[in-house]
Design a protein around this motif. Sequence first.
Motif, short mmCIF file in Angstrom:
data_model
loop_
_atom_site.label_atom_id
_atom_site.label_comp_id
_atom_site.label_asym_id
_atom_site.label_seq_id
_atom_site.Cartn_x
_atom_site.Cartn_y
_atom_site.Cartn_z
N GLY A 15 0.76 -1.24 0.00
CA GLY A 15 0.00 0.00 0.00
C GLY A 15 0.79 1.29 0.00
N GLN A 16 2.10 1.24 -0.08
CA GLN A 16 2.89 2.47 -0.13
C GLN A 16 2.88 3.03 -1.56
OE1 GLN A 16 6.68 2.27 2.30
NE2 GLN A 16 6.17 0.09 2.29
N HIS A 17 2.87 4.36 -1.68
CA HIS A 17 2.80 4.99 -3.00
C HIS A 17 3.52 6.33 -2.95
CE1 HIS A 17 0.55 7.72 -5.90
NE2 HIS A 17 1.15 6.84 -6.68
N SER A 18 4.16 6.67 -4.05
CA SER A 18 4.79 7.98 -4.17
C SER A 18 4.62 8.49 -5.59
CB SER A 18 6.28 7.90 -3.82
OG SER A 18 6.89 9.18 -3.93
N SER A 19 4.37 9.78 -5.72
CA SER A 19 4.20 10.40 -7.03
C SER A 19 4.90 11.75 -7.03
CB SER A 19 2.71 10.57 -7.35
OG SER A 19 2.53 11.22 -8.59
N SER A 20 5.64 12.05 -8.08
CA SER A 20 6.34 13.32 -8.18
C SER A 20 6.47 13.69 -9.66
CB SER A 20 7.72 13.24 -7.52
OG SER A 20 8.48 12.19 -8.08
N GLN A 21 6.80 14.94 -9.93
CA GLN A 21 6.97 15.37 -11.31
C GLN A 21 8.09 16.37 -11.41
OE1 GLN A 21 3.16 16.88 -12.47
NE2 GLN A 21 3.43 18.84 -11.43
N CYS A 22 8.64 16.45 -12.65
CA CYS A 22 9.85 17.26 -12.83
C CYS A 22 10.05 17.56 -14.31
CB CYS A 22 11.04 16.48 -12.28
SG CYS A 22 12.63 17.32 -12.42
N TYR A 23 10.52 18.77 -14.62
CA TYR A 23 10.97 19.08 -15.97
C TYR A 23 12.39 18.51 -16.15
CZ TYR A 23 7.11 22.38 -16.56
OH TYR A 23 5.86 22.95 -16.66
N LEU A 24 12.65 17.95 -17.32
CA LEU A 24 13.98 17.45 -17.62
C LEU A 24 14.74 18.55 -18.36
CD1 LEU A 24 13.12 13.82 -18.85
CD2 LEU A 24 13.40 14.68 -16.52
N PHE B 151 10.48 3.96 0.29
CA PHE B 151 9.54 2.97 0.82
C PHE B 151 10.21 2.20 1.94
CE2 PHE B 151 11.80 0.88 -2.63
CZ PHE B 151 12.07 -0.40 -2.16
N VAL B 152 9.39 1.63 2.82
CA VAL B 152 9.87 0.95 4.01
C VAL B 152 9.56 -0.54 3.91
CG1 VAL B 152 9.67 0.77 6.52
CG2 VAL B 152 9.54 3.02 5.42
N VAL B 153 10.56 -1.37 4.20
CA VAL B 153 10.39 -2.82 4.26
C VAL B 153 10.41 -3.23 5.73
CG1 VAL B 153 11.35 -5.06 3.62
CG2 VAL B 153 11.47 -3.15 2.01
N SER B 154 9.32 -3.81 6.20
CA SER B 154 9.21 -4.17 7.61
C SER B 154 9.51 -5.64 7.87
CB SER B 154 7.82 -3.83 8.15
OG SER B 154 6.81 -4.45 7.37
N SER B 155 9.53 -6.47 6.81
CA SER B 155 9.82 -7.90 6.98
C SER B 155 10.70 -8.38 5.85
CB SER B 155 8.52 -8.72 6.99
OG SER B 155 8.81 -10.11 6.97
N SER B 156 11.83 -9.00 6.21
CA SER B 156 12.75 -9.51 5.19
C SER B 156 12.35 -10.90 4.70
CB SER B 156 14.18 -9.54 5.74
OG SER B 156 14.24 -10.39 6.88
N GLU B 157 11.34 -11.49 5.33
CA GLU B 157 10.92 -12.84 4.96
C GLU B 157 9.77 -12.83 3.97
OE1 GLU B 157 12.72 -15.35 6.00
OE2 GLU B 157 13.94 -13.91 7.11
N GLN B 158 9.14 -11.69 3.78
CA GLN B 158 7.98 -11.59 2.89
C GLN B 158 8.33 -10.78 1.65
OE1 GLN B 158 4.50 -10.13 4.84
NE2 GLN B 158 3.20 -10.23 3.02
N ALA B 159 8.09 -11.35 0.48
CA ALA B 159 8.42 -10.66 -0.77
C ALA B 159 7.55 -9.41 -0.93
CB ALA B 159 8.23 -11.59 -1.95
N MET B 160 8.16 -8.34 -1.38
CA MET B 160 7.42 -7.12 -1.69
C MET B 160 7.36 -6.95 -3.20
SD MET B 160 8.24 -3.15 -0.68
CE MET B 160 7.43 -3.24 0.92
N LYS B 161 6.17 -6.70 -3.72
CA LYS B 161 6.02 -6.42 -5.14
C LYS B 161 6.04 -4.91 -5.33
CE LYS B 161 3.51 -7.99 -9.20
NZ LYS B 161 2.42 -8.87 -9.69
N LYS C 135 18.27 4.11 1.85
CA LYS C 135 18.10 5.55 1.99
C LYS C 135 19.37 6.19 2.55
CE LYS C 135 15.03 9.11 3.82
NZ LYS C 135 13.81 9.40 4.62
N GLY C 136 19.81 7.26 1.91
CA GLY C 136 21.03 7.96 2.33
C GLY C 136 22.23 7.65 1.48
#
Length: 290
Positions: free
Chosen positions: A218-227, A241-251, A278-279
Amino acid sequence: MGAGASDLTGAEPGSKVARAGLGDLPELCAAEVLLYLDAPDICRLARLNRAFRGAAAADFLWEAKLPENYGYLLGFVDGEREGEKSEMGKKDVYATLAKPVPFDDGKREFWLEKSKGGICMALSSKAMVITGIDDRRYWVHMPTTESRFNSVAYLQQIWWFEVVGEVDFCFPRGTYSLYFRLHLGKSSTRFGRRICSSEQIHGWDKKPVRFQFWTSDGQHSSSQCYLDEPGRWILYHVGDFVVSSSEQAMKLKYSLAQIDCTHTKAGLCVDSVLIYPKGFEPEKIIRPQK
């Protein structure tokens, strides 16, 4: 007083006392010190001092530096039988995962970032669905040494386009940043010098491009930019985005689009999507407006 001191050192009065140095430090103690260092510093210290040389091979030391799901990550490594993988020392496991590990027929790869041991991932343009990619009037796959995949998707000209990709992966727990790696203009090498042609670049000052990603939790991010920075590779930050479990695959699904059909656009190189802890910022980064 002098006699008491000689009794404590085990030496006769007037004799020379051998001084203890780092070389006399027990390996277990040396390994405990190394636990507080990053992997490159451990290797440097092991080359400088014999006490740390043996300690630097300790399994418990390198297991503490590995991601908690390193067994899953090691399953992507080709060329070794399962029995041989299970017998590898933890230092060898770290060294193996610190090199790029390709998967999906070489269109994607991941590796351990050596300083902090976080997972990085690169997803090539050939792992994405690109509008018009099969028509050479619009796009061509252009070979280049400036991509870790040795090829980029180059936009000849089009009215609108969308680039979409996804990955299903068990990321170690943590916070990650997702980027599109893009370049305006066609670069080449002439007489040993890098040059960039900007003749075909147009349409990017009319409307911004939109970056997005979605995760299966359920995480989502949207942004826009001129190139507007031709001639250099830039990482465009899509979001974190944040991963809270290393045992469960994230799509994870991600996209880049410019669907305004009032003007053509051209001269864009799409190299890859990069996922970093991150960082960690190894290249120039632009943070589009959310």
